[in-house]
Motif scaffolding. Structure first.
Motif, short mmCIF file in Angstrom:
data_model
loop_
_atom_site.label_atom_id
_atom_site.label_comp_id
_atom_site.label_asym_id
_atom_site.label_seq_id
_atom_site.Cartn_x
_atom_site.Cartn_y
_atom_site.Cartn_z
N MET A 178 0.18 5.94 2.74
CA MET A 178 -0.25 5.16 1.60
C MET A 178 -1.03 4.11 2.22
O MET A 178 -2.05 3.44 1.53
N GLN A 179 -0.75 3.54 3.13
CA GLN A 179 -1.64 2.32 3.84
C GLN A 179 -2.91 2.65 4.26
O GLN A 179 -3.83 1.97 4.26
N SER A 180 -3.17 3.95 4.56
CA SER A 180 -4.42 4.37 5.04
C SER A 180 -5.31 4.88 3.85
O SER A 180 -6.33 5.01 4.06
N HIS A 181 -4.65 5.06 2.79
CA HIS A 181 -5.15 5.57 1.46
C HIS A 181 -4.95 4.67 0.24
O HIS A 181 -4.60 5.00 -0.77
N SER A 182 -4.83 3.18 0.64
CA SER A 182 -4.58 2.23 -0.18
C SER A 182 -5.26 2.11 -1.64
O SER A 182 -4.74 2.00 -2.63
N GLU A 183 -6.44 2.67 -1.66
CA GLU A 183 -7.18 2.61 -2.89
C GLU A 183 -6.75 3.61 -4.03
O GLU A 183 -7.08 3.46 -4.97
N ASP A 184 -5.83 4.56 -3.44
CA ASP A 184 -5.26 5.47 -4.21
C ASP A 184 -4.09 4.94 -4.84
O ASP A 184 -3.62 5.69 -5.90
N PHE A 185 -3.37 4.04 -4.17
CA PHE A 185 -2.28 3.59 -4.69
C PHE A 185 -2.12 2.15 -5.49
O PHE A 185 -1.42 2.08 -6.25
N LEU A 186 -3.00 1.48 -4.94
CA LEU A 186 -2.79 -0.15 -5.16
C LEU A 186 -3.07 -0.12 -6.61
O LEU A 186 -2.41 -1.00 -7.33
N PRO A 187 -3.96 0.46 -7.44
CA PRO A 187 -4.08 0.23 -8.81
C PRO A 187 -2.93 0.35 -9.76
O PRO A 187 -2.61 0.16 -10.99
N PHE A 188 -2.12 1.23 -8.97
CA PHE A 188 -0.65 1.75 -9.79
C PHE A 188 0.48 0.54 -9.41
O PHE A 188 1.72 1.01 -9.88
N LEU A 189 0.24 -0.46 -8.67
CA LEU A 189 1.43 -1.15 -8.27
C LEU A 189 1.30 -2.61 -8.62
O LEU A 189 0.25 -3.20 -8.40
N THR A 190 1.89 -3.26 -9.47
CA THR A 190 1.60 -4.39 -10.07
C THR A 190 3.12 -5.32 -9.65
O THR A 190 4.18 -5.00 -9.69
N PRO B 45 -2.94 -7.38 -0.88
CA PRO B 45 -2.82 -6.60 0.48
C PRO B 45 -1.70 -7.02 1.22
O PRO B 45 -0.86 -5.94 1.60
N GLU B 46 -1.06 -7.90 0.86
CA GLU B 46 0.25 -8.61 1.77
C GLU B 46 1.30 -7.77 1.17
O GLU B 46 2.24 -7.36 1.59
N GLU B 47 1.17 -8.12 -0.43
CA GLU B 47 2.44 -7.38 -1.09
C GLU B 47 2.57 -5.64 -0.85
O GLU B 47 3.55 -5.36 -0.69
N PHE B 48 1.39 -5.09 -0.98
CA PHE B 48 1.22 -3.66 -0.72
C PHE B 48 1.95 -3.47 0.88
O PHE B 48 2.57 -2.39 1.04
N GLY B 49 1.43 -4.25 1.84
CA GLY B 49 2.03 -4.23 3.30
C GLY B 49 3.69 -3.88 3.20
O GLY B 49 4.29 -3.45 3.87
N LYS B 50 4.18 -5.25 2.62
CA LYS B 50 5.53 -5.13 2.33
C LYS B 50 6.19 -4.04 1.59
O LYS B 50 7.19 -3.58 2.14
N TYR B 51 5.47 -3.46 0.51
CA TYR B 51 6.11 -2.27 -0.19
C TYR B 51 6.10 -1.20 0.72
O TYR B 51 7.12 -0.58 0.86
N CYS B 52 5.03 -1.16 1.93
CA CYS B 52 5.11 0.16 2.72
C CYS B 52 6.12 -0.11 3.95
O CYS B 52 6.76 0.73 4.23
N ASP B 53 6.13 -1.44 4.21
CA ASP B 53 7.18 -1.63 5.22
C ASP B 53 8.58 -1.22 4.61
O ASP B 53 9.28 -0.84 5.36
N ASP B 54 8.98 -1.73 3.34
CA ASP B 54 10.35 -1.11 2.88
C ASP B 54 10.41 0.09 2.57
O ASP B 54 11.59 0.83 2.57
N ILE B 55 9.40 0.89 2.51
CA ILE B 55 9.52 2.41 2.61
C ILE B 55 10.11 2.76 3.69
O ILE B 55 11.07 3.78 3.98
N VAL B 56 9.58 2.40 4.95
CA VAL B 56 10.03 2.69 6.19
C VAL B 56 11.59 2.23 6.59
O VAL B 56 12.47 2.80 7.20
N ASN B 57 11.99 0.79 6.32
CA ASN B 57 12.89 0.33 6.87
C ASN B 57 14.19 -0.32 6.00
O ASN B 57 14.89 -0.64 6.31
#
Length: 293
Positions: A187-199, A209-221
């Motif tokens: 998701m981080q390497s294809h952010s343009e495919d996922f960001l439009p669906f996250l609000t 980008p910071e919020e998206f990074g936190k979202y991806c971190d939460d997926i892992v941790n």
């Protein structure tokens, strides 16, 4: 008296700590639910608001009941302690006092019995409720395909756990942790495919980008729930279609472009008190037996 006070404080502190953890897990789940619903889907947004309010009410009521039960138990323990102290003053050769460890065991057993009674009552009420109706519909849908539900724990990892189970049937040993890690990286390497669906639920604006990074971190941790976005990423990672069966809507298939047999998940809206849940599937025992004979 000092030991009893310390024990009482320990019990209440443990309950408060658990309540705090459950609230945090619920908020993570709610965030995942919000992220899975497009901003412009007003009907689903309205239903989401109602579902979130229901989840919060149910948790608040559960916590209130548990706190009241703890206070009642502690009050009864104090009464028992006073009664024992009085008997010490007027009686000789009284039977041995019950140890604190025994009292704790008895209290735990009483709370567990009460919990089991509540579960039994809920199951009786549920026979005509949404969960039972949903389960019946899903059983029919799966039976038509010679499948049945394979239960996956409701621990926040259920979607990944269901996929882990499906992959195991194909001799693929990817774990929940590995699936989460690969999902976040994709998701981080294809952010343009996922960001439009996250609000952002507070502003309604697309994730920064910071919020998206936190979202991806939460997926892992964390035990953040997975939804359609994560399933889309996983279909690309595995290069395999993923089919999601549900009771009140047609099946959803992500990754249809891949020419493989799909991994099959069951989406349950009313499986548990906290709402949505994913299970895996397995072959029906009877049909599997017939095929082997």
């Amino acid at each position: 008296m000092e030991e009893a006070l310390v024990e009482e404080l320990d019990d209440e502190e443990q309950l408060v700590r658990r309540h705090r953890k459950e609230k945090k897990e619920l908020q993570a789940k709610i965030q995942g639910m919000k992220n899975a619903v497009p901003k412009n889907d007003k009907k689903r947004r309205k239903q989401l608001t109602e579902d979130v309010a229901k989840l919060e009410r149910e948790m608040e009521q559960k916590h209130r009941e548990e706190l009241e039960q703890l206070k009642l138990t502690l009050k009864e323990s104090k009464i028992d302690s006073v009664a024992v102290n009085i008997s010490d003053l007027v009686l000789e050769n009284q039977p041995p006092r019950i140890s604190k460890a025994q009292k704790r065991r008895e209290k735990k057993a009483a709370l567990e019995k009460e919990r089991e009674e509540r579960i039994a009552e809920a199951e009786i009420e549920n026979l005509s409720g949404a969960r039972h109706v949903e389960s019946e519909k899903l059983a029919q849908i799966l039976a038509a395909r010679e499948l049945e539900i394979k239960q996956i724990p409701s621990d926040g990892h259920c979607m990944y756990g269901a996929l882990e189970d499906q992959l195991r049937e194909q001799n693929c040993a990817l774990t929940v942790a590995a699936l989460r890690k690969q999902t976040a990286e994709y998701m981080q390497s294809h952010s343009e495919d996922f960001l439009p669906f996250l609000t952002n639920p507070n502003t309604g604006n697309m994730y920064t980008p910071e919020e998206f990074g936190k979202y991806c971190d939460d997926i892992v941790n964390t035990a953040a729930w997975g939804g359609q976005l994560e399933l889309r990423a996983l279909s690309h990672i595995l290069q395999t279609p993923i089919e999601i069966l549900q009771a009140d809507a047609p099946p959803i298939v992500v990754g249809e472009e891949y020419p493989k047999n799909p991994l099959i998940l069951v989406y349950m809206r009313h499986a548990y008190g906290l709402g949505e849940h994913y299970n895996s599937v397995t072959r029906l025992v009877n049909s599997a037996t017939e095929n082997c004979s």
